[in-house]
Design a protein around this motif. Sequence first.
Motif, PDB file in Angstrom:
ATOM      1  N   PHE A  23     103.834 -45.320 -18.488  1.00 50.48           N
ATOM      2  CA  PHE A  23     102.462 -44.830 -18.538  1.00 50.48           C
ATOM      3  C   PHE A  23     101.621 -45.384 -17.393  1.00 50.48           C
ATOM      4  CE2 PHE A  23     103.659 -43.874 -22.973  1.00 50.48           C
ATOM      5  CZ  PHE A  23     103.403 -42.510 -22.936  1.00 50.48           C
ATOM      6  N   ARG A  24     101.908 -46.609 -16.946  1.00 48.56           N
ATOM      7  CA  ARG A  24     101.226 -47.139 -15.763  1.00 48.56           C
ATOM      8  C   ARG A  24     101.582 -46.290 -14.542  1.00 48.56           C
ATOM      9  NH1 ARG A  24     101.832 -52.109 -17.658  1.00 48.56           N
ATOM     10  NH2 ARG A  24     103.805 -52.490 -16.613  1.00 48.56           N
ATOM     11  N   GLY A  25     102.837 -45.911 -14.443  1.00 49.84           N
ATOM     12  CA  GLY A  25     103.271 -45.058 -13.340  1.00 49.84           C
ATOM     13  C   GLY A  25     102.600 -43.693 -13.355  1.00 49.84           C
ATOM     14  N   LEU A  26     102.279 -43.223 -14.534  1.00 51.58           N
ATOM     15  CA  LEU A  26     101.620 -41.923 -14.683  1.00 51.58           C
ATOM     16  C   LEU A  26     100.098 -42.033 -14.649  1.00 51.58           C
ATOM     17  CD1 LEU A  26     103.836 -40.415 -17.536  1.00 51.58           C
ATOM     18  CD2 LEU A  26     103.989 -39.976 -15.074  1.00 51.58           C
ATOM     19  N   SER A  27      99.576 -43.254 -14.528  1.00 48.18           N
ATOM     20  CA  SER A  27      98.128 -43.451 -14.661  1.00 48.18           C
ATOM     21  C   SER A  27      97.328 -43.094 -13.414  1.00 48.18           C
ATOM     22  CB  SER A  27      97.824 -44.901 -15.049  1.00 48.18           C
ATOM     23  OG  SER A  27      98.104 -45.773 -13.971  1.00 48.18           O
ATOM     24  N   ASP A  28      97.989 -42.833 -12.313  1.00 44.88           N
ATOM     25  CA  ASP A  28      97.259 -42.501 -11.086  1.00 44.88           C
ATOM     26  C   ASP A  28      97.037 -40.989 -10.989  1.00 44.88           C
ATOM     27  OD1 ASP A  28      96.547 -43.692  -8.205  1.00 44.88           O
ATOM     28  OD2 ASP A  28      97.405 -41.674  -8.014  1.00 44.88           O
ATOM     29  N   PRO A  29      95.794 -40.559 -10.745  1.00 44.49           N
ATOM     30  CA  PRO A  29      95.513 -39.116 -10.662  1.00 44.49           C
ATOM     31  C   PRO A  29      96.318 -38.398  -9.586  1.00 44.49           C
ATOM     32  CG  PRO A  29      93.463 -40.341 -10.856  1.00 44.49           C
ATOM     33  CD  PRO A  29      94.557 -41.356 -10.660  1.00 44.49           C
ATOM     34  N   THR A  30      96.585 -39.054  -8.465  1.00 44.30           N
ATOM     35  CA  THR A  30      97.370 -38.410  -7.407  1.00 44.30           C
ATOM     36  C   THR A  30      98.809 -38.196  -7.860  1.00 44.30           C
ATOM     37  OG1 THR A  30      95.959 -39.371  -5.690  1.00 44.30           O
ATOM     38  CG2 THR A  30      98.122 -38.566  -4.993  1.00 44.30           C
ATOM     39  N   ARG A  31      99.388 -39.190  -8.522  1.00 39.71           N
ATOM     40  CA  ARG A  31     100.764 -39.019  -9.020  1.00 39.71           C
ATOM     41  C   ARG A  31     100.818 -37.915 -10.068  1.00 39.71           C
ATOM     42  NH1 ARG A  31     100.909 -44.604  -8.057  1.00 39.71           N
ATOM     43  NH2 ARG A  31     100.421 -45.192 -10.186  1.00 39.71           N
ATOM     44  N   LEU A  32      99.813 -37.872 -10.933  1.00 37.94           N
ATOM     45  CA  LEU A  32      99.783 -36.794 -11.928  1.00 37.94           C
ATOM     46  C   LEU A  32      99.655 -35.423 -11.265  1.00 37.94           C
ATOM     47  CD1 LEU A  32      97.613 -38.152 -14.876  1.00 37.94           C
ATOM     48  CD2 LEU A  32     100.047 -37.573 -14.895  1.00 37.94           C
ATOM     49  N   ALA A  33      98.841 -35.336 -10.220  1.00 38.70           N
ATOM     50  CA  ALA A  33      98.686 -34.065  -9.513  1.00 38.70           C
ATOM     51  C   ALA A  33     100.000 -33.655  -8.854  1.00 38.70           C
ATOM     52  CB  ALA A  33      97.569 -34.178  -8.477  1.00 38.70           C
ATOM     53  N   ILE A  34     100.714 -34.614  -8.305  1.00 38.40           N
ATOM     54  CA  ILE A  34     102.024 -34.319  -7.713  1.00 38.40           C
ATOM     55  C   ILE A  34     102.972 -33.797  -8.785  1.00 38.40           C
ATOM     56  CG2 ILE A  34     104.103 -35.366  -6.711  1.00 38.40           C
ATOM     57  CD1 ILE A  34     102.162 -37.228  -5.125  1.00 38.40           C
ATOM     58  N   VAL A  59     100.584 -39.281   0.035  1.00 31.33           N
ATOM     59  CA  VAL A  59     101.540 -38.458  -0.717  1.00 31.33           C
ATOM     60  C   VAL A  59     102.924 -39.099  -0.681  1.00 31.33           C
ATOM     61  CG1 VAL A  59     102.710 -36.215  -0.803  1.00 31.33           C
ATOM     62  CG2 VAL A  59     100.251 -36.317  -0.417  1.00 31.33           C
ATOM     63  N   SER A  60     103.344 -39.550   0.488  1.00 33.30           N
ATOM     64  CA  SER A  60     104.670 -40.167   0.618  1.00 33.30           C
ATOM     65  C   SER A  60     104.785 -41.435  -0.222  1.00 33.30           C
ATOM     66  CB  SER A  60     104.957 -40.480   2.083  1.00 33.30           C
ATOM     67  OG  SER A  60     105.095 -39.278   2.811  1.00 33.30           O
ATOM     68  N   ALA A  61     103.735 -42.246  -0.247  1.00 33.05           N
ATOM     69  CA  ALA A  61     103.760 -43.479  -1.047  1.00 33.05           C
ATOM     70  C   ALA A  61     103.865 -43.159  -2.535  1.00 33.05           C
ATOM     71  CB  ALA A  61     102.516 -44.312  -0.768  1.00 33.05           C
ATOM     72  N   HIS A  62     103.128 -42.164  -2.982  1.00 33.18           N
ATOM     73  CA  HIS A  62     103.191 -41.799  -4.404  1.00 33.18           C
ATOM     74  C   HIS A  62     104.541 -41.178  -4.752  1.00 33.18           C
ATOM     75  CE1 HIS A  62      99.232 -42.979  -5.645  1.00 33.18           C
ATOM     76  NE2 HIS A  62      98.682 -42.327  -4.634  1.00 33.18           N
ATOM     77  N   LEU A  63     105.098 -40.383  -3.846  1.00 37.00           N
ATOM     78  CA  LEU A  63     106.426 -39.824  -4.082  1.00 37.00           C
ATOM     79  C   LEU A  63     107.468 -40.937  -4.157  1.00 37.00           C
ATOM     80  CD1 LEU A  63     106.402 -36.650  -1.840  1.00 37.00           C
ATOM     81  CD2 LEU A  63     106.785 -36.696  -4.317  1.00 37.00           C
ATOM     82  N   CYS A  65     107.001 -43.963  -5.203  1.00 38.82           N
ATOM     83  CA  CYS A  65     106.831 -44.586  -6.521  1.00 38.82           C
ATOM     84  C   CYS A  65     107.508 -43.744  -7.598  1.00 38.82           C
ATOM     85  CB  CYS A  65     105.336 -44.735  -6.828  1.00 38.82           C
ATOM     86  SG  CYS A  65     104.985 -45.327  -8.501  1.00 38.82           S
ATOM     87  N   LEU A  66     107.261 -42.445  -7.573  1.00 44.52           N
ATOM     88  CA  LEU A  66     107.835 -41.548  -8.583  1.00 44.52           C
ATOM     89  C   LEU A  66     109.357 -41.480  -8.470  1.00 44.52           C
ATOM     90  CD1 LEU A  66     105.139 -38.742  -8.376  1.00 44.52           C
ATOM     91  CD2 LEU A  66     105.540 -40.276 -10.322  1.00 44.52           C
TER      92      LEU A  66
END
Length: 127
Positions: A23-34, A59-63, A65-66
């Motif tokens: 849930f922490r990983g999903l808590s960022d709005p940018t990651r959720l948008a991706i 975008v690359s940093a969030h990807l 992480c995901l």
Amino acid sequence: MAMTKGAGSSPSAADLAPAAALFRGLSDPTRLAILQRLTEGEARVVDLIRVLGTAQSTVSAHLACLRECGLVTGRPEGRQMFYSLNRPELMDLLASAESLLAATGNQVVLCPVYGADATKKEAVTKR
């Protein structure tokens, strides 16, 4: 990891740590948008930049992480990488979250700890 109560004892904090990390990983709005965009199908970084209006490095940093969380996978094709959801269960989780938000009337936005005002205060504090 058992998050829901069933027969047996209640889960310990250690048992719930993986769920908290998810849930922490999903808590960022940018990651959720991706993730939301990837529910529609594969996308390249350039496609995500266009949709999100954010920098390539963001975008690359969030990807990354995901991907490290095992939620997204990349498929190379020539010099490009096509990203997609790695786990179909993620679509169910996102749909359940949308349903829960609709049922609660988005009350979580008013939460003094995690709501919209708390997020704004955190952003100001980080400056």
